[in-house]
Design a protein around this motif. Sequence first.
Motif, PDB file in Angstrom:
ATOM      1  N   GLY A 116       7.884   1.385   2.048  1.00  0.00           N
ATOM      2  CA  GLY A 116       9.302   1.261   2.349  1.00  0.00           C
ATOM      3  C   GLY A 116       9.675   0.069   3.200  1.00  0.00           C
ATOM      4  N   VAL A 117       8.709  -0.836   3.447  1.00  0.00           N
ATOM      5  CA  VAL A 117       9.010  -2.004   4.279  1.00  0.00           C
ATOM      6  C   VAL A 117       9.370  -3.229   3.440  1.00  0.00           C
ATOM      7  CG1 VAL A 117       7.543  -1.189   6.152  1.00  0.00           C
ATOM      8  CG2 VAL A 117       6.583  -2.702   4.405  1.00  0.00           C
ATOM      9  N   ILE A 169      11.905  -4.253  11.726  1.00  0.00           N
ATOM     10  CA  ILE A 169      10.543  -4.138  12.230  1.00  0.00           C
ATOM     11  C   ILE A 169      10.557  -4.490  13.713  1.00  0.00           C
ATOM     12  CG2 ILE A 169       8.164  -4.934  12.026  1.00  0.00           C
ATOM     13  CD1 ILE A 169       9.095  -3.392   9.594  1.00  0.00           C
ATOM     14  N   ASP A 170      10.293  -3.498  14.548  1.00  0.00           N
ATOM     15  CA  ASP A 170      10.357  -3.677  16.005  1.00  0.00           C
ATOM     16  C   ASP A 170      11.712  -4.230  16.432  1.00  0.00           C
ATOM     17  OD1 ASP A 170       7.713  -2.794  16.341  1.00  0.00           O
ATOM     18  OD2 ASP A 170       6.913  -4.809  15.964  1.00  0.00           O
ATOM     19  N   VAL A 209      10.512   5.744   3.760  1.00  0.00           N
ATOM     20  CA  VAL A 209       9.804   4.832   4.662  1.00  0.00           C
ATOM     21  C   VAL A 209       8.622   5.563   5.281  1.00  0.00           C
ATOM     22  CG1 VAL A 209       9.977   3.414   6.746  1.00  0.00           C
ATOM     23  CG2 VAL A 209      11.924   3.571   5.169  1.00  0.00           C
ATOM     24  N   HIS A 210       7.447   4.933   5.207  1.00  0.00           N
ATOM     25  CA  HIS A 210       6.220   5.531   5.741  1.00  0.00           C
ATOM     26  C   HIS A 210       5.558   4.500   6.662  1.00  0.00           C
ATOM     27  CE1 HIS A 210       6.730   8.643   2.652  1.00  0.00           C
ATOM     28  NE2 HIS A 210       6.967   7.644   1.805  1.00  0.00           N
ATOM     29  N   MET A 211       5.907   4.552   7.925  1.00  0.00           N
ATOM     30  CA  MET A 211       5.428   3.552   8.871  1.00  0.00           C
ATOM     31  C   MET A 211       3.921   3.636   9.092  1.00  0.00           C
ATOM     32  SD  MET A 211       7.963   1.700   9.435  1.00  0.00           S
ATOM     33  CE  MET A 211       7.210   0.650  10.685  1.00  0.00           C
ATOM     34  N   SER A 212       3.345   4.829   8.950  1.00  0.00           N
ATOM     35  CA  SER A 212       1.888   4.938   9.104  1.00  0.00           C
ATOM     36  C   SER A 212       1.176   4.149   8.004  1.00  0.00           C
ATOM     37  CB  SER A 212       1.447   6.399   9.062  1.00  0.00           C
ATOM     38  OG  SER A 212       1.850   7.022   7.850  1.00  0.00           O
TER      39      SER A 212
END
Length: 231
Positions: free
Chosen positions: A187-188, A128-129, A56-59
């Motif tokens: 990864g989302v 997500i949040d 997972v790469h949130m950026s």
Amino acid sequence: MKDSEKKELLPGIILLAAFIVWTVLVQHIDVQKAGVSGTQIGFATLNVWFHRMTGVHMSLYTITDWLGLVPIIVCLCFGTLGFVQLVKRRSLLKVDVDILLLGAYYVLVILGYLLFEMIPINYRPILIDGNLEASYPSSTTLLVLSVMPTLKYQADRRVGNPMLIIAITVFVIVFSLYMVIGRLISGVHWATDIIGSIFLSSGLYMIYRFMVTYTGYRKTNLKLEASNGVQ
């Protein structure tokens, strides 16, 4: 129906049919409780393997999320073009047909997105949040691959500068690839979510091209018939 019309209609139908089949398969093949909070995921073995491999790469998710504004800006630009034509020509019927069809096409894409928000097929592999969100098909991928090709298509039809057309083409290709790959490895989404979006957006885009080609031939034929009648 002319061969040029068939070349755009048949792929569109095949791609939309592929999307329907893919959607059914996602709901019935290798379904396991492999998602977050125990949600069921189709093609679970493939999806979980790919998700673990990429991580997972949130950026990257945030970047692609903000860049999702680009196709929205493209939509607004063409909407402005249609509005300007409407004001100048004082009739909706005098607005360029390809622009009217483009507006209808964008609405159809939005309706497709809303439909799958209301009828979730898959949920995201992560929260997500803190919320569990629908994931199939990937809405960002759907938006990008539905809208950006129309920028290239309209540029080919309206821009007279070959270098500008090349620049727009390169931009559309690079941006679209970055967004799809970025969304895939962020990864989302599950991998099958991205594939579903590719099928749906490509099918809808080919149908749009067909409608523009068809109405163009139709308009030409009507003009010829009218001129022959006058003679």
